[in-house]
Design an enzyme around this catalytic site. Structure first.
Site, PDB file in Angstrom:
ATOM      1  N   HIS A 241       0.810  -1.221   0.000  1.00  0.00           N
ATOM      2  CA  HIS A 241       0.000   0.000   0.000  1.00  0.00           C
ATOM      3  C   HIS A 241       0.850   1.281   0.000  1.00  0.00           C
ATOM      4  O   HIS A 241       0.895   2.004  -0.976  1.00  0.00           O
ATOM      5  CB  HIS A 241      -0.914   0.007   1.238  1.00  0.00           C
ATOM      6  CG  HIS A 241      -1.769  -1.223   1.388  1.00  0.00           C
ATOM      7  ND1 HIS A 241      -2.809  -1.529   0.546  1.00  0.00           N
ATOM      8  CD2 HIS A 241      -1.711  -2.213   2.306  1.00  0.00           C
ATOM      9  CE1 HIS A 241      -3.373  -2.662   0.942  1.00  0.00           C
ATOM     10  NE2 HIS A 241      -2.739  -3.101   2.001  1.00  0.00           N
TER      11      HIS A 241
HETATM   12  O1  RIB Z   1      -5.226  -0.037   4.466  1.00  0.00           O
HETATM   13  C1  RIB Z   1      -3.825  -0.027   4.337  1.00  0.00           C
HETATM   14  C2  RIB Z   1      -3.239   1.108   5.104  1.00  0.00           C
HETATM   15  O2  RIB Z   1      -3.522   0.942   6.502  1.00  0.00           O
HETATM   16  C3  RIB Z   1      -1.707   1.174   5.027  1.00  0.00           C
HETATM   17  O3  RIB Z   1      -1.300   2.499   5.193  1.00  0.00           O
HETATM   18  C4  RIB Z   1      -1.275   0.353   6.200  1.00  0.00           C
HETATM   19  O4  RIB Z   1       0.034   0.714   6.662  1.00  0.00           O
HETATM   20  C5  RIB Z   1      -2.295   0.751   7.223  1.00  0.00           C
HETATM   21  O5  RIB Z   1      -1.879   1.987   7.797  1.00  0.00           O
END
Ligand code: RIB
Ligand code: CA
Length: 311
Positions: A241
């Site tokens: 992500h």
């Molecule tokens: O949904 C994914 C996000 O939530 C990413 O930033 C992960 O690190 C969590 O913070």
């Protein structure tokens, strides 16, 4: 071109850590002014320590790290140790940090930097938006010092923490509403995009085969990470992500998106934290965000591996 002045707000978190490494590995493109941390994946004490652990790993203890808000604006804190491990960075892969945490609160740092900025500053937000929301509430004038906000958060399709909501915006939906409604130059990189960017075995091997402490640690962090997401969303491999935010700032050509009208659900139980996007803005509700929709995953991993090889 002079390096982009950048502040990264994060909740390390395995993918936050990889994003920080990518930023550290790009000194020609980023003048990293500081790292602000927030409660999210794990409580604040751990996210603030983990950010410093990654500074040590990258030999960038010159970058100041600030602790911010220990909980969301209104809701109680939801964490994600099931995804990131009990420490937030797997199980004891990195030593305790020795660099100090800054005394200044992260919100005060954001306000100070954004109200005195000679040239506007880019904000990369990788966690719940509590710090930025509090800064905006306390000092709306910070908007003048913001070049753009690129946030990892939201989803036009299914959520991850609930069927409707993505984790960052679910943890603090009220903060997300403050940020989205602030009229900032905002780019959203949500699950629709990050689920296209998955760490396949060959991509993991490319990091490990760098043969460096950074490459090995990145691979060790990523190896157990994200399998839950992979299984839940029937992905070919675990999604990556937060590094997408830094990759977007480095190579926006690897992404495509559209101007949309974005809104955050802050009511109810089933859909709280949901991002509702209207791809057909009208004069009464004009576009307030660029919503990224596609990513060139191969290009992103080539960039990540090439850059981490420089650390
Ligand atoms: O949904 C994914 C996000 O939530 C990413 O930033 C992960 O690190 C969590 O913070
Ligand atoms: Ca994060």
């Amino acid at each position: 071109m002079s390096p982009r002045r950048l502040i990264i707000d994060c909740d390390p978190g395995v993918d936050d850590a990889i994003a920080l490494l990518l930023a550290f590995a790009s000194p020609a493109e980023f003048d990293l002014l500081g790292i602000t941390t927030v409660a999210g994946n794990v409580p604040l004490a751990l996210t603030a320590a983990n950010a410093r652990r990654i500074c040590h790993l990258a030999q960038r203890t010159d970058v100041p790290v600030y602790a911010g808000c220990p909980r969301p604006l209104l809701r109680s804190l939801t964490t994600a140790e099931d995804i990131h491990g009990s420490t937030g960075l797997g199980e004891g892969l990195l030593p305790e940090p020795t660099m100090p945490l800054q005394d200044q609160h992260a919100v005060a740092f954001l306000i100070e930097q954004l109200t005195t900025a000679a040239t506007p500053i880019t904000l990369a937000t990788l966690g719940p938006l509590t710090n930025l929301a509090v800064a905006l509430i306390q000092c709306p004038e910070i908007a003048r010092g913001i070049d753009q906000v690129v946030m990892m958060g939201g989803a036009l399709g299914p959520g991850n923490i609930t069927p409707a909501a993505e984790f960052n915006l679910y943890v603090d939906p009220h903060a997300a509403k403050v940020v989205v409604d602030a009229g900032l130059p905002l780019t959203m990189i949500g699950l629709d995009v990050t689920h296209q960017v998955v760490t396949t075995p060959d991509r993991l091997a490319a990091l490990e085969n760098l043969g460096t402490p950074v490459g090995k640690t990145a691979a060790d962090l990523l190896r157990p990470y994200g399998q839950i997401d992979c299984d839940r969303h029937d992905l070919a491999a675990p999604p990556l992500h937060d590094p997408c935010v830094i990759a977007y700032l480095l190579r926006p050509d690897l992404f495509t998106g559209r101007a949309m009208r974005l809104a955050i659900e802050t009511e109810g139980s089933l859909c709280i934290g949901r991002t509702v996007a209207n791809a057909y803005p009208i004069p009464a509700t004009p576009a307030n965000a660029t919503v990224i929709e596609t990513a060139d995953a191969a290009g992103i991993y080539d960039l990540l591996t090439e850059r981490l090889g420089k650390l």
